[in-house]
Scaffold this active site. Structure first.
Site, PDB file in Angstrom:
ATOM      1  N   LYS A  76      -7.958   7.843 -10.390  1.00 22.34           N
ATOM      2  CA  LYS A  76      -6.587   8.356 -10.344  1.00 22.34           C
ATOM      3  C   LYS A  76      -6.460   9.416 -11.427  1.00 22.34           C
ATOM      4  O   LYS A  76      -6.983   9.219 -12.543  1.00 22.34           O
ATOM      5  CB  LYS A  76      -5.625   7.190 -10.585  1.00 22.34           C
ATOM      6  CG  LYS A  76      -4.153   7.538 -10.472  1.00 22.34           C
ATOM      7  CD  LYS A  76      -3.287   6.291 -10.660  1.00 22.34           C
ATOM      8  CE  LYS A  76      -1.801   6.582 -10.481  1.00 22.34           C
ATOM      9  NZ  LYS A  76      -0.973   5.364 -10.635  1.00 22.34           N
ATOM     10  N   SER A 151       2.293   4.545  -6.909  1.00 22.58           N
ATOM     11  CA  SER A 151       1.915   5.906  -7.198  1.00 22.58           C
ATOM     12  C   SER A 151       0.426   6.190  -6.996  1.00 22.58           C
ATOM     13  O   SER A 151       0.041   7.349  -6.899  1.00 22.58           O
ATOM     14  CB  SER A 151       2.301   6.253  -8.638  1.00 22.58           C
ATOM     15  OG  SER A 151       1.599   5.419  -9.547  1.00 22.58           O
ATOM     16  N   SER A 175       2.116   0.025  -8.484  1.00 19.68           N
ATOM     17  CA  SER A 175       1.400   1.219  -8.021  1.00 19.68           C
ATOM     18  C   SER A 175      -0.055   1.042  -7.612  1.00 19.68           C
ATOM     19  O   SER A 175      -0.643   1.975  -7.070  1.00 19.68           O
ATOM     20  CB  SER A 175       1.465   2.308  -9.078  1.00 19.68           C
ATOM     21  OG  SER A 175       2.691   2.968  -8.974  1.00 19.68           O
TER      22      SER A 175
HETATM   23  N1  GLN Z   1       7.269   2.573  -7.998  1.00 17.43           N
HETATM   24  C1  GLN Z   1       7.469   2.145  -9.360  1.00 17.43           C
HETATM   25  C2  GLN Z   1       8.081   3.276 -10.142  1.00 17.43           C
HETATM   26  O1  GLN Z   1       8.401   4.243  -9.555  1.00 17.43           O
HETATM   27  C3  GLN Z   1       6.167   1.716  -9.948  1.00 17.43           C
HETATM   28  C4  GLN Z   1       5.271   2.836 -10.273  1.00 17.43           C
HETATM   29  C5  GLN Z   1       4.003   2.376 -10.910  1.00 17.43           C
HETATM   30  O2  GLN Z   1       3.612   1.215 -10.815  1.00 17.43           O
HETATM   31  N2  GLN Z   1       3.368   3.282 -11.620  1.00 17.43           N
HETATM   32  O3  GLN Z   1       8.259   3.212 -11.312  1.00 17.43           O
END
Ligand code: GLN
Length: 484
Positions: A76, A151, A175
């Site tokens: 990532k 994400s 994410s």
């Molecule tokens: N969807 C969640 C957010 O927008 C989690 C994102 C993540 O785990 N990085 O914060």
């Protein structure tokens, strides 16, 4: 060769039936062929990858290989990779070449894996759809009109389309698990502190945790073993020893006590998701597990608490992007204030700005007690609820997401509905527990994920449960039609 799991590829490499160079070439060709459609990569590094593959082949030839030697992986783009662009999918870091490797990257390099490239994601890991990237949205390999989740959407997409056997991701509120569920792959968020955060660009430091995205639980075990361990560069890294995660995969699950929280099976949950989870639970019961109803009564508070805490922490973490030391700098600033304001105004996207504004608000003198302090108190309650539940059961099973992959664009303009995609995952981060998402079925051709939550440092247990389930099912073997 692209369809094999990491464990299968490792075996073929050791027996010298394939070479790492051939394998890396195949993956790179596929990545180049399919990336236009999927947009799951921000960068690919063919030359350095082939060089590392040649080196891996030498090690294997010399009998000095470990299970990951010669295995292609993708990271990532939130992990710093020394000498390579590390953008966090933001215009702010579009020109940033990391000066050092994140511990996770370093450990996977030391284990002999071959980095192919960096994957696309939501900007600064803020999102649940991989649509907020400066480089445009990632697409779901099962249906290109839908999101892959986020994400870590690029990582889940790459593994699902069989462009790489394994990927790294990060999980602050879901994410790793949510995109794994929406792309039909396996994603593990370890216990907070299990995997070093050093060199992993910070979003919300008390919640962020790196982990693997793979086809199977067995592959996740191999990746986790290489990624984990104490790191003196990360003050929150745990000193607890690293288990041999593969050694316990084949343990029988007879007598396993599975907790089922009624709060996670409310009306928001789509019917086919409920049905798939029920069918999976039946299979686990047939294998000797028993199901026990448990209560996690404050679950509904987890989304508001998460968005207060995550935003507060991100507003502080992202203050370092000031246009002075690194990253984007606006043209011709009039004075220092103009430099700060325009560099940040032009460098960050809308979702990142929204979070920074919420974060500074909840931390401001007049509102700190009402929001931030309150959120911390509820966080402790949620954590205690989990701890109590885990005294009665070995693991907790829930859906990973309330629905299958939604259409691109469907939720980007409605942040609250986007935030609700993480309703089943955020509380696990607030508690700091480990959890894995595995594929358990399909609805209308779209994958459904199930979440298995374990006790602190209980990764071996949840990997064991996931592996046992994958021994009697084949959902994880399904490949999207266009990528077979
Ligand atoms: N969807 C969640 C957010 O927008 C989690 C994102 C993540 O785990 N990085 O914060």
């Amino acid at each position: 060769m692209h369809e094999f799991t990491l464990a299968e590829l490792s075996h073929l490499l050791q027996k010298r039936e394939i070479s790492s160079v051939e394998l890396v070439e195949t993956c790179l060709e596929r990545a180049e062929q399919f990336n236009d459609g999927l947009n799951c990569f921000i960068s690919l590094f063919p030359e350095p990858a082939l060089e590392r593959a040649r080196h891996a082949d030498e090690l294997i030839g010399g009998g000095k290989a470990g299970p990951l030697t010669g295995i292609p992986v993708v990271h990532k783009d939130i992990f710093c990779t020394g000498g390579f662009k590390t953008s966090c999918a933001s215009k702010m870091l579009d020109n940033f070449i990391a000066p050092y490797d994140a511990t996770v990257v370093d450990k996977l390099n030391m284990a002999g894996s071959v980095m192919l490239g960096k994957t696309n994601m939501d900007e600064f890991a803020m999102g649940s759809s991989s649509e907020t990237s400066f480089y445009g949205p990632v697409r779901n390999p099962w249906d290109a009109s839908r999101v892959p989740g986020g994400s870590s959407g690029g990582s889940a997409c790459a593994v699902s389309a069989r462009l790489a056997p394994a990927a790294t991701g990060t999980d602050t509120g879901g994410s790793i698990r949510q995109p794994a569920a929406l792309c039909g792959v396996t994603g593990l968020k370890p216990t907070y502190g299990r995997v070093s955060r050093y060199g992993m660009i910070a979003f919300a430091s008390s919640l962020d945790q790196g982990g693997p995205i793979t086809q199977t639980a067995e592959d996740a075990a191999l990746m986790l073993a290489a990624m984990s361990g104490f790191d003196e560069n990360d003050a929150t890294s745990a000193e607890a020893g690293v288990d041999n995660y593969t050694a316990t995969l084949n343990k029988e699950i007879k007598g396993l006590k599975i907790g089922l929280p009624a709060e996670y099976f409310s009306e928001q949950l789509e019917r086919p998701v409920t049905d798939a989870i029920t069918a999976a639970l039946n299979l686990l019961e047939e294998a000797g597990a028993s199901i026990i109803e448990i209560e996690l009564p404050n679950t509904e508070l987890s989304i508001p608490v998460y968005y207060v805490i995550a935003s507060a922490e991100c507003s502080s973490n992202l203050s370092r992007y000031d246009g002075v030391r690194f990253g984007y700098r606006c043209d011709n600033p009039k004075d220092i204030d103009d430099l700060f304001c325009r560099s940040r105004g032009e460098g960050f996207g809308d979702e990142v700005k929204r979070r920074i504004m919420i974060g500074t608000y909840v931390l401001s003198a007049g509102y700190y007690d009402a929001y931030y302090l309150k959120a911390q108190q509820i966080r402790r309650m949620l954590r205690d609820e989990f701890s109590n539940a885990l005294k009665q059961v070995d693991v907790i099973i829930t859906p990973t997401t309330p629905s299958t992959a939604f259409p691109l664009g469907a939720r980007v303009d409605d942040p609250v509905s986007m935030y609700l995609s993480d309703i089943y995952t955020v509380s696990v981060n607030l508690a700091g527990l480990p959890a894995i998402s595995i594929p358990v079925g399909f609805n209308d051709g779209l994958p459904i994920g199930m979440q298995v939550i374990g006790d602190y440092f209980g990764e071996a247990r949840i990997l064991n449960v996931a592996h046992q389930y994958q021994q009697i099912t084949d959902w994880h073997k399904r490949v999207p039609r266009d990528y077979q």
